[in-house]
Design a protein around this motif. Structure first.
Motif, short mmCIF file in Angstrom:
data_model
loop_
_atom_site.label_atom_id
_atom_site.label_comp_id
_atom_site.label_asym_id
_atom_site.label_seq_id
_atom_site.Cartn_x
_atom_site.Cartn_y
_atom_site.Cartn_z
N TYR A 51 69.53 24.87 26.07
CA TYR A 51 69.76 24.42 27.44
C TYR A 51 71.21 24.01 27.66
O TYR A 51 71.78 24.25 28.73
N LEU A 52 71.81 23.38 26.64
CA LEU A 52 73.21 22.98 26.74
C LEU A 52 74.13 24.20 26.84
O LEU A 52 75.16 24.15 27.52
N ILE A 53 73.76 25.29 26.16
CA ILE A 53 74.56 26.52 26.22
C ILE A 53 74.40 27.18 27.58
O ILE A 53 75.38 27.56 28.22
N ASP A 54 73.14 27.31 28.03
CA ASP A 54 72.84 27.93 29.32
C ASP A 54 71.41 27.54 29.71
O ASP A 54 70.46 27.86 28.98
N PRO A 55 71.24 26.87 30.85
CA PRO A 55 69.89 26.47 31.28
C PRO A 55 68.91 27.64 31.44
O PRO A 55 67.69 27.42 31.43
N ALA A 56 69.43 28.86 31.54
CA ALA A 56 68.57 30.04 31.71
C ALA A 56 67.70 30.29 30.48
O ALA A 56 66.68 30.99 30.57
N TYR A 57 68.06 29.71 29.34
CA TYR A 57 67.27 29.90 28.12
C TYR A 57 65.94 29.14 28.16
O TYR A 57 65.05 29.42 27.36
N VAL A 58 65.83 28.17 29.06
CA VAL A 58 64.65 27.30 29.12
C VAL A 58 64.08 27.33 30.55
O VAL A 58 64.85 27.24 31.51
N PRO A 59 62.75 27.45 30.73
CA PRO A 59 61.74 27.45 29.68
C PRO A 59 61.25 28.85 29.26
O PRO A 59 60.66 29.00 28.22
N VAL A 60 61.50 29.85 30.15
CA VAL A 60 60.84 31.15 29.94
C VAL A 60 61.22 31.82 28.62
O VAL A 60 60.35 32.15 27.80
N PRO A 61 62.53 32.06 28.34
CA PRO A 61 62.87 32.70 27.07
C PRO A 61 62.39 31.90 25.85
O PRO A 61 61.92 32.50 24.87
N ALA A 62 62.51 30.57 25.92
CA ALA A 62 62.06 29.75 24.79
C ALA A 62 60.57 29.92 24.54
O ALA A 62 60.12 30.01 23.39
N LEU A 63 59.78 29.98 25.60
CA LEU A 63 58.34 30.18 25.46
C LEU A 63 58.01 31.56 24.90
O LEU A 63 57.15 31.71 24.03
N ILE A 64 58.71 32.57 25.39
CA ILE A 64 58.46 33.94 24.92
C ILE A 64 58.83 34.08 23.45
O ILE A 64 58.11 34.72 22.67
N LEU A 65 59.94 33.47 23.04
CA LEU A 65 60.35 33.54 21.64
C LEU A 65 59.36 32.78 20.74
O LEU A 65 59.03 33.24 19.65
N GLY A 66 58.88 31.63 21.22
CA GLY A 66 57.87 30.90 20.46
C GLY A 66 56.58 31.69 20.33
O GLY A 66 55.94 31.69 19.26
N PHE A 67 56.20 32.38 21.40
CA PHE A 67 55.01 33.22 21.35
C PHE A 67 55.18 34.37 20.36
O PHE A 67 54.25 34.72 19.61
N SER A 68 56.39 34.94 20.31
CA SER A 68 56.67 36.03 19.37
C SER A 68 56.50 35.57 17.93
O SER A 68 55.94 36.29 17.10
N LEU A 69 56.96 34.36 17.63
CA LEU A 69 56.78 33.81 16.28
C LEU A 69 55.30 33.61 15.97
O LEU A 69 54.84 33.95 14.86
N SER A 70 54.55 33.07 16.91
CA SER A 70 53.11 32.86 16.69
C SER A 70 52.42 34.18 16.40
O SER A 70 51.56 34.26 15.51
N LEU A 71 52.80 35.23 17.11
CA LEU A 71 52.22 36.55 16.89
C LEU A 71 52.54 37.06 15.49
O LEU A 71 51.66 37.57 14.78
N LEU A 72 53.79 36.89 15.06
CA LEU A 72 54.19 37.32 13.71
C LEU A 72 53.40 36.58 12.64
O LEU A 72 52.92 37.17 11.67
N LEU A 73 53.26 35.26 12.82
CA LEU A 73 52.55 34.44 11.83
C LEU A 73 51.07 34.81 11.76
O LEU A 73 50.52 34.93 10.67
N VAL A 74 50.45 34.98 12.91
CA VAL A 74 49.02 35.29 12.93
C VAL A 74 48.75 36.66 12.31
O VAL A 74 47.82 36.82 11.52
N VAL A 75 49.59 37.65 12.64
CA VAL A 75 49.41 38.99 12.07
C VAL A 75 49.65 38.95 10.56
O VAL A 75 48.90 39.54 9.77
N ASN A 76 50.67 38.22 10.13
CA ASN A 76 51.04 38.16 8.72
C ASN A 76 50.03 37.37 7.88
O ASN A 76 49.81 37.69 6.71
N GLN A 77 49.42 36.36 8.48
CA GLN A 77 48.53 35.46 7.74
C GLN A 77 47.06 35.57 8.20
O GLN A 77 46.28 34.64 7.98
N ARG A 78 46.71 36.67 8.83
CA ARG A 78 45.37 36.79 9.43
C ARG A 78 44.25 36.62 8.41
O ARG A 78 43.18 36.12 8.75
N LYS A 79 44.47 36.98 7.15
CA LYS A 79 43.42 36.87 6.14
C LYS A 79 43.18 35.42 5.72
O LYS A 79 42.12 35.09 5.19
N LEU A 80 44.18 34.56 5.95
CA LEU A 80 44.06 33.15 5.57
C LEU A 80 43.70 32.26 6.75
O LEU A 80 43.58 31.04 6.59
#
Length: 244
Positions: free
Chosen positions: A37-66
């Motif tokens: 936000y300090l760099i550019d308010p445009a990063y929050v909230p939409v891009p931050a949420l989308i990037l967080g969702f992308s990580l959750s997707l990676l983790l769930v796909v990678n660890q789905r067996k556990l």
């Protein structure tokens, strides 16, 4: 795709936040969002949420067996009415007043967890944590700590994987609210795509170092992150009250 100096700095911040959340389950929003936000308010909230969702997707796909979907399901279901109640509260009361209230409650929960009571990982507590995560997340944009407190006593891998599953389903709800408010535009989506390499690099680094770090218990980190979140929420509320 070319990057300016500030965009490279933003990429580094995203990567650092992703590494933290890949290790313990939360922390990306707390670490990355204020700095972005300090760099550019445009990063929050939409891009931050989308990037967080992308990580959750990676983790769930990678660890789905556990991953135990059945255990985390009560929290996921309870998040939806929590989001709805949060939206109603935003209409009924000033946002700064709600931030002060929720910040105090969250800080009190951290103190109780630290010194007195132990929160068990059971369907009732998961439902309560999921509900308040949706409620507080809708009002303050910081929804991780309530559900993270429920996972403070379990091992790091379980906490990380099940929190990822929780956010994988819950984050699109927050994005949907933003869509309905007309706050998601093409520039936000393009900015998210530009920061996506930071997610991939952070995830790769975290996975590479995963077996080399000794985090037998995530409780100290989760309580620290939750405390910092509570203080930030309180600061937002007091600032809003002072300015209003």
């Amino acid at each position: 795709m070319s990057y300016s100096a500030f965009e490279l700095l933003a990429l580094l911040i995203v990567m650092s936040g992703i590494i933290l959340q890949t290790w313990v389950g939360i922390g990306f929003g707390l670490l990355a969002a204020p700095l972005l936000y300090l760099i550019d308010p445009a990063y929050v909230p939409v891009p931050a949420l989308i990037l967080g969702f992308s990580l959750s997707l990676l983790l769930v796909v990678n660890q789905r067996k556990l991953l135990c979907w059945r255990r985390v399901l009560p929290a996921i279901i309870a998040r939806f009415p929590g989001c709805w109640c949060g939206a109603l509260l935003l209409v009924a009361a000033p946002a700064y007043l709600l931030s002060i209230l929720f910040g105090c409650v969250l800080l009190m929960a951290v103190i109780l967890s630290l010194y007195t009571c132990k929160i068990s990982l059971n369907p009732v507590n998961l439902s309560i944590g999921g509900f308040f995560s949706g409620l507080i997340g809708t009002v303050t944009s910081v929804g991780g700590p309530p559900i993270a407190l429920v996972y403070q006593s379990v091992d790091r891998v379980t906490a990380r994987n099940e929190l990822a599953a929780f956010f994988l389903i819950g984050t699109p709800v927050s994005i949907l609210f933003l869509v309905l408010q007309g706050r998601v535009d093409m520039s936000s989506l393009l900015l998210s795509v530009k920061m996506l390499p930071g997610v991939l690099l952070g995830f790769g680094i975290a996975r590479f170092c995963d077996d080399r770090i000794n985090l037998s218990s995530t409780k100290p980190l989760l309580l620290f992150i939750s405390s910092a979140s509570a203080i930030i929420i309180l600061y937002k509320g007091i600032s809003g009250w002072w300015e209003g």
